[in-house]
Write a protein that holds these residues in place. Structure first.
Motif, PDB file in Angstrom:
ATOM      1  N   ASP A   1      50.913  28.756  24.622  1.00 47.60           N
ATOM      2  CA  ASP A   1      49.657  28.285  24.054  1.00 47.60           C
ATOM      3  C   ASP A   1      49.277  26.977  24.749  1.00 47.60           C
ATOM      4  N   LEU A   2      48.457  27.088  25.776  1.00 46.76           N
ATOM      5  CA  LEU A   2      48.058  25.927  26.571  1.00 46.76           C
ATOM      6  C   LEU A   2      46.618  25.550  26.243  1.00 46.76           C
ATOM      7  N   PRO A   3      46.240  24.308  26.531  1.00 46.47           N
ATOM      8  CA  PRO A   3      44.830  23.929  26.345  1.00 46.47           C
ATOM      9  C   PRO A   3      43.917  24.845  27.175  1.00 46.47           C
ATOM     10  N   GLU A   4      42.734  25.059  26.665  1.00 47.71           N
ATOM     11  CA  GLU A   4      41.794  26.001  27.289  1.00 47.71           C
ATOM     12  C   GLU A   4      41.492  25.701  28.764  1.00 47.71           C
ATOM     13  N   PRO A   5      41.262  24.445  29.156  1.00 48.35           N
ATOM     14  CA  PRO A   5      40.998  24.193  30.594  1.00 48.35           C
ATOM     15  C   PRO A   5      42.195  24.549  31.490  1.00 48.35           C
TER      16      PRO A   5
ATOM     17  N   HIS B   1      44.516  26.802  30.733  1.00 44.64           N
ATOM     18  CA  HIS B   1      44.596  28.255  30.670  1.00 44.64           C
ATOM     19  C   HIS B   1      43.648  28.899  31.687  1.00 44.64           C
ATOM     20  N   ARG B   2      42.388  28.472  31.681  1.00 47.28           N
ATOM     21  CA  ARG B   2      41.391  29.018  32.602  1.00 47.28           C
ATOM     22  C   ARG B   2      41.735  28.709  34.058  1.00 47.28           C
ATOM     23  N   THR B   3      42.217  27.490  34.296  1.00 41.61           N
ATOM     24  CA  THR B   3      42.567  27.099  35.660  1.00 41.61           C
ATOM     25  C   THR B   3      43.719  27.937  36.205  1.00 41.61           C
ATOM     26  N   LEU B   4      44.744  28.157  35.388  1.00 43.33           N
ATOM     27  CA  LEU B   4      45.872  28.969  35.837  1.00 43.33           C
ATOM     28  C   LEU B   4      45.462  30.418  36.093  1.00 43.33           C
ATOM     29  N   LEU B   5      44.666  30.980  35.216  1.00 39.09           N
ATOM     30  CA  LEU B   5      44.208  32.353  35.425  1.00 39.09           C
ATOM     31  C   LEU B   5      43.334  32.473  36.674  1.00 39.09           C
ATOM     32  N   ALA B   6      42.430  31.538  36.858  1.00 40.09           N
ATOM     33  CA  ALA B   6      41.560  31.582  38.039  1.00 40.09           C
ATOM     34  C   ALA B   6      42.361  31.378  39.318  1.00 40.09           C
ATOM     35  N   SER B   7      43.303  30.447  39.291  1.00 40.85           N
ATOM     36  CA  SER B   7      44.134  30.190  40.476  1.00 40.85           C
ATOM     37  C   SER B   7      45.000  31.407  40.815  1.00 40.85           C
ATOM     38  N   GLY B   8      45.600  32.007  39.803  1.00 39.07           N
ATOM     39  CA  GLY B   8      46.423  33.184  40.025  1.00 39.07           C
ATOM     40  C   GLY B   8      45.620  34.344  40.588  1.00 39.07           C
ATOM     41  N   THR B   9      44.423  34.542  40.048  1.00 39.17           N
ATOM     42  CA  THR B   9      43.557  35.611  40.534  1.00 39.17           C
ATOM     43  C   THR B   9      43.141  35.368  41.981  1.00 39.17           C
ATOM     44  N   LEU B  10      42.748  34.147  42.281  1.00 38.39           N
ATOM     45  CA  LEU B  10      42.318  33.815  43.644  1.00 38.39           C
ATOM     46  C   LEU B  10      43.472  33.964  44.643  1.00 38.39           C
ATOM     47  N   LEU B  11      44.631  33.421  44.309  1.00 40.47           N
ATOM     48  CA  LEU B  11      45.776  33.520  45.215  1.00 40.47           C
ATOM     49  C   LEU B  11      46.219  34.968  45.418  1.00 40.47           C
ATOM     50  N   ALA B  12      46.226  35.739  44.356  1.00 40.09           N
ATOM     51  CA  ALA B  12      46.634  37.144  44.466  1.00 40.09           C
ATOM     52  C   ALA B  12      45.650  37.929  45.338  1.00 40.09           C
ATOM     53  N   THR B  13      44.371  37.658  45.187  1.00 41.04           N
ATOM     54  CA  THR B  13      43.358  38.345  45.991  1.00 41.04           C
ATOM     55  C   THR B  13      43.487  37.990  47.462  1.00 41.04           C
ATOM     56  N   VAL B  14      43.639  36.703  47.742  1.00 43.80           N
ATOM     57  CA  VAL B  14      43.785  36.260  49.132  1.00 43.80           C
ATOM     58  C   VAL B  14      45.057  36.845  49.738  1.00 43.80           C
ATOM     59  N   LEU B  15      46.147  36.825  48.991  1.00 42.54           N
ATOM     60  CA  LEU B  15      47.402  37.381  49.491  1.00 42.54           C
ATOM     61  C   LEU B  15      47.276  38.868  49.769  1.00 42.54           C
ATOM     62  N   PHE B  16      46.607  39.602  48.893  1.00 42.63           N
ATOM     63  CA  PHE B  16      46.420  41.033  49.092  1.00 42.63           C
ATOM     64  C   PHE B  16      45.698  41.315  50.408  1.00 42.63           C
ATOM     65  N   VAL B  17      44.625  40.592  50.646  1.00 46.63           N
ATOM     66  CA  VAL B  17      43.837  40.803  51.866  1.00 46.63           C
ATOM     67  C   VAL B  17      44.636  40.415  53.105  1.00 46.63           C
ATOM     68  N   VAL B  18      45.296  39.262  53.063  1.00 45.39           N
ATOM     69  CA  VAL B  18      46.057  38.790  54.226  1.00 45.39           C
ATOM     70  C   VAL B  18      47.210  39.744  54.539  1.00 45.39           C
ATOM     71  N   ARG B  19      47.929  40.179  53.522  1.00 46.82           N
ATOM     72  CA  ARG B  19      49.064  41.080  53.737  1.00 46.82           C
ATOM     73  C   ARG B  19      48.595  42.424  54.306  1.00 46.82           C
ATOM     74  N   THR B  20      47.539  42.977  53.731  1.00 39.84           N
ATOM     75  CA  THR B  20      47.026  44.262  54.194  1.00 39.84           C
ATOM     76  C   THR B  20      46.567  44.175  55.650  1.00 39.84           C
ATOM     77  N   VAL B  21      45.803  43.154  55.961  1.00 38.89           N
ATOM     78  CA  VAL B  21      45.298  42.998  57.327  1.00 38.89           C
ATOM     79  C   VAL B  21      46.440  42.770  58.311  1.00 38.89           C
ATOM     80  N   SER B  22      47.429  41.952  57.928  1.00 43.94           N
ATOM     81  CA  SER B  22      48.520  41.673  58.867  1.00 43.94           C
ATOM     82  C   SER B  22      49.332  42.927  59.175  1.00 43.94           C
TER      83      SER B  22
END
Length: 96
Positions: free
Chosen positions: A46-50, A52-73
């Protein structure tokens, strides 16, 4: 993978299909691990809302970038061919 007049053999098509599947599967697995590692605390605690949102957004962004980089490589490595492989299985040098 060279072929005659732009046509690929069945074995070449199969190899490309396997390589694409490997690229997508390994990218999805690595992305899921990164998403879980970064966003996991936001989903478990149970984390403060900001935070919580920051961790979810960061995780989503990093996972998306990693997916693209790994696939292309992986697919770029496929496009370069397998010239670095030994000519015979189990051998490390062509003259051994």
């Amino acid at each position: 993978m060279e072929s005659t007049r732009g046509r690929r053999s069945g074995a070449e098509r199969d190899a490309i299909t396997v390589e694409i599947g490997y690229a997508l599967f390994s990218a999805a697995f690595a992305s899921a691990v990164v998403f879980g590692a970064v966003s996991g605390p936001a989903l478990l605690f149970d984390l403060p809302e900001p935070v919580h949102r920051t961790l979810l957004a960061s995780g989503t962004l990093l996972a998306t970038v990693l997916f693209v980089v790994r696939t292309v490589s992986v697919l770029v490595r496929l496009g370069r061919g397998s010239g670095s492989q030994p000519s015979q299985p189990g051998r490390t040098k062509p003259d051994s």
